[in-house]
Design a protein around this motif. Structure first.
Motif, mmCIF file in Angstrom:
data_model
loop_
_atom_site.group_PDB
_atom_site.id
_atom_site.type_symbol
_atom_site.label_atom_id
_atom_site.label_comp_id
_atom_site.label_asym_id
_atom_site.label_seq_id
_atom_site.Cartn_x
_atom_site.Cartn_y
_atom_site.Cartn_z
ATOM 1 N N ARG A 1 -2.539 12.582 12.089
ATOM 2 C CA ARG A 1 -2.422 11.126 12.157
ATOM 3 C C ARG A 1 -1.678 10.652 13.393
ATOM 4 O O ARG A 1 -2.134 9.781 14.122
ATOM 5 N N GLY B 1 -5.099 -2.936 13.975
ATOM 6 C CA GLY B 1 -4.327 -2.258 12.931
ATOM 7 C C GLY B 1 -4.521 -0.773 13.178
ATOM 8 O O GLY B 1 -5.456 -0.160 12.678
ATOM 9 N N ASP C 1 -9.148 -9.284 16.490
ATOM 10 C CA ASP C 1 -9.015 -7.913 15.988
ATOM 11 C C ASP C 1 -10.407 -7.326 15.830
ATOM 12 O O ASP C 1 -11.142 -7.690 14.912
ATOM 13 N N ASN D 1 -2.048 -13.414 9.574
ATOM 14 C CA ASN D 1 -2.845 -12.189 9.634
ATOM 15 C C ASN D 1 -3.597 -12.046 8.316
ATOM 16 O O ASN D 1 -3.039 -11.490 7.383
ATOM 17 N N ASP E 1 0.469 -11.168 6.127
ATOM 18 C CA ASP E 1 -0.774 -10.388 6.085
ATOM 19 C C ASP E 1 -1.397 -10.453 4.693
ATOM 20 O O ASP E 1 -0.853 -9.906 3.731
ATOM 21 N N ILE F 1 -0.528 -3.349 15.157
ATOM 22 C CA ILE F 1 0.233 -3.112 13.938
ATOM 23 C C ILE F 1 0.360 -1.594 13.833
ATOM 24 O O ILE F 1 -0.654 -0.896 13.719
ATOM 25 N N GLN G 1 -6.676 7.306 9.110
ATOM 26 C CA GLN G 1 -6.590 7.458 7.650
ATOM 27 C C GLN G 1 -7.487 8.596 7.181
ATOM 28 O O GLN G 1 -8.625 8.721 7.644
ATOM 29 N N SER H 1 -3.203 2.266 12.582
ATOM 30 C CA SER H 1 -3.181 3.429 11.693
ATOM 31 C C SER H 1 -4.464 3.607 10.898
ATOM 32 O O SER H 1 -4.719 4.681 10.358
ATOM 33 N N ASN H 2 -5.290 2.540 10.849
ATOM 34 C CA ASN H 2 -6.601 2.683 10.198
ATOM 35 C C ASN H 2 -7.363 3.872 10.782
ATOM 36 O O ASN H 2 -8.088 4.555 10.079
ATOM 37 N N MET I 1 0.831 -1.200 0.000
ATOM 38 C CA MET I 1 0.000 0.000 0.000
ATOM 39 C C MET I 1 0.878 1.268 0.000
ATOM 40 O O MET I 1 0.473 2.305 -0.524
ATOM 41 N N PHE I 2 2.070 1.173 0.577
ATOM 42 C CA PHE I 2 3.002 2.309 0.533
ATOM 43 C C PHE I 2 3.676 2.317 -0.836
ATOM 44 O O PHE I 2 4.142 1.278 -1.315
HETATM 45 N N1 THG Z 1 -5.968 -5.433 11.119
HETATM 46 C C1 THG Z 1 -5.108 -6.420 10.795
HETATM 47 N N2 THG Z 1 -4.181 -6.296 9.832
HETATM 48 C C2 THG Z 1 -4.110 -5.140 9.124
HETATM 49 C C3 THG Z 1 -4.968 -4.077 9.417
HETATM 50 C C4 THG Z 1 -5.934 -4.254 10.435
HETATM 51 N N3 THG Z 1 -3.170 -5.019 8.144
HETATM 52 C C5 THG Z 1 -3.178 -3.856 7.272
HETATM 53 C C6 THG Z 1 -3.648 -2.633 8.029
HETATM 54 N N4 THG Z 1 -4.855 -2.909 8.725
HETATM 55 C C7 THG Z 1 -2.587 -2.189 9.015
HETATM 56 N N5 THG Z 1 -1.486 -1.590 8.319
HETATM 57 C C8 THG Z 1 -1.570 -0.297 7.832
HETATM 58 C C9 THG Z 1 -0.542 0.152 7.038
HETATM 59 C C10 THG Z 1 -0.572 1.428 6.523
HETATM 60 C C11 THG Z 1 -1.615 2.271 6.811
HETATM 61 C C12 THG Z 1 -2.641 1.840 7.633
HETATM 62 C C13 THG Z 1 -2.615 0.550 8.144
HETATM 63 C C14 THG Z 1 -1.668 3.633 6.257
HETATM 64 N N6 THG Z 1 -1.158 3.842 5.037
HETATM 65 C C15 THG Z 1 -1.138 5.133 4.385
HETATM 66 C C16 THG Z 1 -2.565 5.629 4.102
HETATM 67 O O1 THG Z 1 -3.425 4.809 3.773
HETATM 68 O O2 THG Z 1 -2.788 6.809 4.235
HETATM 69 C C17 THG Z 1 -0.389 5.015 3.083
HETATM 70 C C18 THG Z 1 0.251 6.300 2.773
HETATM 71 C C19 THG Z 1 1.293 6.156 1.690
HETATM 72 O O3 THG Z 1 0.946 5.692 0.613
HETATM 73 O O4 THG Z 1 2.434 6.508 1.942
HETATM 74 O O5 THG Z 1 -2.193 4.524 6.879
HETATM 75 O O6 THG Z 1 -6.749 -3.359 10.774
HETATM 76 N N7 THG Z 1 -5.174 -7.558 11.507
#
Ligand code: THG
Length: 267
Positions: free
Chosen positions: A207, A196, A160, A96, A75, A227, A202, A198-199, A11-12
């Protein structure tokens, strides 16, 4: 708390590009940077773009394993990608993730039993993500039942409760925190809990602040693993301080340094 580094995710943009070009340097640098920042486990997700996700996962795992023996959280939503990642990684893995959809559980719980490894169970069933804590507990019970059915110890399950962006559903974090607390009462030994993180932030403009505040609140409700962006220093310091205040780490005046020293990495 088990800190799982989130950065190796297609995703990055930087990671997605490295996967497509099979450029090991970027992946290995990001892996080591996370381990040095305090990651206990590295999450490995090929992301949405890989055209052959099985091959991409095997390449990612092999590439990471060249520089670190850190445990890997494989994952994917696809059972065949998870299976290939586990096989490439050998031991020190976690799955995961699975949902509570029966066919999914039938594919993935036997893998957890076979590899003797932790498995993340999302509180998602055929009708999606439940709206409140009670709904999450109903789905969590199905995940616990699958542990018993497939011979996976219940404390090897990480529930989760699925946190979603706060700007889209502001009432949800409260339900997720409640669910984390309720997981303790599901069975004995209780399942562990994971987010997870950072969700939650978003699409927002604050952030890091939202992430670390959410983490501290979830920890206060008993969260076991997350995570996270382990390279976010303010986040990691908030995590360490919260663990001291929750009596999960011994207090000393220099507790941040002491934590880091105790977690100093063997690579
Ligand atoms: N539960 C479980 N696994 C997971 C998640 C979960 N795996 C994936 C995800 N959710 C957790 N990992 C992330 C990784 C990145 C981001 C959020 C969760 C993120 N990425 C930026 C964005 O979307 O804004 C990307 C920015 C960029 O492109 O640089 O925030 O919930 N078990």
């Amino acid at each position: 708390m088990l800190a799982i580094g989130e950065r190796i995710n297609g995703m990055f943009r930087e990671i997605g590009r490295a996967i497509r070009r099979q450029d090991p340097e970027v992946i290995q640098r990001v892996a080591l940077r996370q381990v040095e920042a305090g990651a206990d486990v590295l999450d490995v997700n090929v992301g949405p773009t890989a055209e052959d996700p099985v091959a991409a996962m095997v390449w990612l795992v092999n590439t990471i394993r060249e520089v670190t023996a850190a445990p890997l959280s494989i994952d994917s939503t696809k059972p065949e990608v998870l299976r290939a990642g586990l096989q490439a990684a050998g031991d020190r893995v976690m799955i995961n993730s699975t949902t509570a959809v029966p066919e999914r559980m039938a594919a993935l719980f036997p893998l957890a039993a076979q590899y003797n490894c932790p498995i993340v169970g999302l509180t998602i069933d055929a009708s999606g993500v439940p709206r409140d804590a009670a709904g999450r507990m109903e789905v969590a019970l199905q995940l616990v039942a699958a542990c018993l059915e497939y011979g996976v110890p219940t404390d090897r399950l990480y529930i989760d409760p699925v946190i979603l962006p706060v700007n889209a559903a502001q009432h949800l974090p409260t339900e997720v925190f409640k669910a984390i607390g309720m997981c303790r009462t599901l069975c004995d030994p209780p399942p562990k809990t994971i987010l997870g993180l950072s969700n939650v932030s978003q699409g927002t403009t604050q952030r890091s602040l939202l992430n670390r505040t959410c983490l501290v609140m979830a920890l206060a409700h008993g969260l076991d693993a997350a995570i996270v962006d382990v390279t976010d220093e303010a986040l990691m310091e908030a995590m360490i301080a919260a663990e001291v205040l929750l009596n999960r780490q011994v207090y000393c005046d220099d507790f941040v340094r002491a934590y880091r020293a105790a977690h100093a990495v063997q690579g």
